[in-house]
Design an enzyme around this catalytic site. Sequence first.
Site, PDB file in Angstrom:
ATOM      1  N   ASP A 271      22.559 -64.745  47.046  1.00  0.00           N
ATOM      2  CA  ASP A 271      22.570 -64.474  45.610  1.00  0.00           C
ATOM      3  C   ASP A 271      21.441 -65.270  44.970  1.00  0.00           C
ATOM      4  OD1 ASP A 271      23.262 -64.571  42.742  1.00  0.00           O
ATOM      5  OD2 ASP A 271      25.133 -63.643  43.394  1.00  0.00           O
ATOM      6  N   ILE A 272      20.681 -64.598  44.102  1.00  0.00           N
ATOM      7  CA  ILE A 272      19.532 -65.237  43.463  1.00  0.00           C
ATOM      8  C   ILE A 272      19.991 -66.425  42.596  1.00  0.00           C
ATOM      9  CG2 ILE A 272      19.480 -63.823  41.346  1.00  0.00           C
ATOM     10  CD1 ILE A 272      16.427 -64.494  43.467  1.00  0.00           C
TER      11      ILE A 272
ATOM     12  N   HIS B 257      31.008 -61.256  46.864  1.00  0.00           N
ATOM     13  CA  HIS B 257      30.466 -62.620  46.810  1.00  0.00           C
ATOM     14  C   HIS B 257      31.176 -63.464  47.870  1.00  0.00           C
ATOM     15  CE1 HIS B 257      28.585 -62.427  42.691  1.00  0.00           C
ATOM     16  NE2 HIS B 257      29.461 -61.447  42.538  1.00  0.00           N
TER      17      HIS B 257
ATOM     18  N   ASN C 251      33.945 -58.543  41.851  1.00  0.00           N
ATOM     19  CA  ASN C 251      34.090 -58.175  40.443  1.00  0.00           C
ATOM     20  C   ASN C 251      34.000 -56.655  40.333  1.00  0.00           C
ATOM     21  OD1 ASN C 251      34.170 -60.918  39.793  1.00  0.00           O
ATOM     22  ND2 ASN C 251      31.941 -61.023  39.575  1.00  0.00           N
TER      23      ASN C 251
ATOM     24  N   GLN D 105      31.528 -57.562  36.400  1.00  0.00           N
ATOM     25  CA  GLN D 105      30.537 -56.918  37.272  1.00  0.00           C
ATOM     26  C   GLN D 105      29.281 -56.599  36.465  1.00  0.00           C
ATOM     27  OE1 GLN D 105      31.753 -53.245  39.221  1.00  0.00           O
ATOM     28  NE2 GLN D 105      29.946 -53.242  40.547  1.00  0.00           N
TER      29      GLN D 105
ATOM     30  N   HIS E 122      29.514 -55.043  45.789  1.00  0.00           N
ATOM     31  CA  HIS E 122      29.116 -56.242  46.510  1.00  0.00           C
ATOM     32  C   HIS E 122      30.262 -57.231  46.567  1.00  0.00           C
ATOM     33  CE1 HIS E 122      28.105 -56.763  42.251  1.00  0.00           C
ATOM     34  NE2 HIS E 122      28.407 -58.040  42.418  1.00  0.00           N
TER      35      HIS E 122
HETATM   36  P1  AMP Z   1      28.363 -59.504  39.642  1.00  0.00           P
HETATM   37  O1  AMP Z   1      28.386 -60.300  38.373  1.00  0.00           O
HETATM   38  O2  AMP Z   1      29.627 -59.621  40.454  1.00  0.00           O
HETATM   39  O3  AMP Z   1      27.956 -58.061  39.408  1.00  0.00           O
HETATM   40  O4  AMP Z   1      27.267 -60.183  40.538  1.00  0.00           O
HETATM   41  C1  AMP Z   1      25.952 -59.765  40.585  1.00  0.00           C
HETATM   42  C2  AMP Z   1      25.196 -60.860  41.265  1.00  0.00           C
HETATM   43  O5  AMP Z   1      23.947 -60.354  41.681  1.00  0.00           O
HETATM   44  C3  AMP Z   1      24.915 -62.061  40.359  1.00  0.00           C
HETATM   45  O6  AMP Z   1      25.543 -63.211  40.909  1.00  0.00           O
HETATM   46  C4  AMP Z   1      23.396 -62.171  40.386  1.00  0.00           C
HETATM   47  O7  AMP Z   1      22.945 -63.506  40.452  1.00  0.00           O
HETATM   48  C5  AMP Z   1      23.023 -61.401  41.637  1.00  0.00           C
HETATM   49  N1  AMP Z   1      21.700 -60.817  41.640  1.00  0.00           N
HETATM   50  C6  AMP Z   1      21.135 -60.070  40.670  1.00  0.00           C
HETATM   51  N2  AMP Z   1      19.886 -59.683  41.036  1.00  0.00           N
HETATM   52  C7  AMP Z   1      19.679 -60.194  42.271  1.00  0.00           C
HETATM   53  C8  AMP Z   1      18.581 -60.158  43.186  1.00  0.00           C
HETATM   54  N3  AMP Z   1      17.440 -59.502  42.913  1.00  0.00           N
HETATM   55  N4  AMP Z   1      18.711 -60.804  44.371  1.00  0.00           N
HETATM   56  C9  AMP Z   1      19.847 -61.474  44.656  1.00  0.00           C
HETATM   57  N5  AMP Z   1      20.913 -61.542  43.846  1.00  0.00           N
HETATM   58  C10 AMP Z   1      20.834 -60.920  42.656  1.00  0.00           C
END
Ligand code: AMP
Length: 137
Positions: free
Chosen positions: A30-31, A101, A86, A93, A99
């Site tokens: 995760d970024i 986590h 989420n 989400q 996805h």
């Molecule tokens: P959610 O809030 O459950 O939809 O989680 C989405 C997750 O995606 C968040 O924790 C972001 O930090 C992560 N995210 C968004 N863009 C990227 C990316 N380009 N590479 C890796 N993680 C990402």
Amino acid sequence: MDNCIFCKIVKGEIPCYKVYEDKDVLAFLDISQTTVGHTLVIPKEHFDNLLFCPRDLLEKVMHVAQSIAQAQVSSLGAKGVNVLINTNEVAGQTVMHFHVHVIPRYSNEDALRLEFLSNKIDKLNLPAIAENISNKL
Ligand code: AMP
Ligand code: ZN
């Protein structure tokens, strides 16, 4: 899906720190690292969220999530792991590509706060609620 950021990662159009890949599943960091090693596991095929992911693919995604959790404990020294999904905006989400986590935990003082799990709502008809859910399975 053309506009989906995770589909772009699957296609290699956006870089990621890859942790695992097979023909159906991809896992990458995760970024925004909630804790060190926070990993996302996704099906390569686009489904908006848990509600739409076919069961056989869900099983594969969860197998990978389990392996990553085990590696976080054995290699990163995590003492525990939170696995979080989420589903829809109301549940937090933000990326509409299913996805999971996998968040290693080193201490209960980590950035992840789970106090919401212990909130109590009084005076609920628990038998009726259980039956409502059960009837739809
Ligand atoms: P959610 O809030 O459950 O939809 O989680 C989405 C997750 O995606 C968040 O924790 C972001 O930090 C992560 N995210 C968004 N863009 C990227 C990316 N380009 N590479 C890796 N993680 C990402
Ligand atoms: Zn997608």
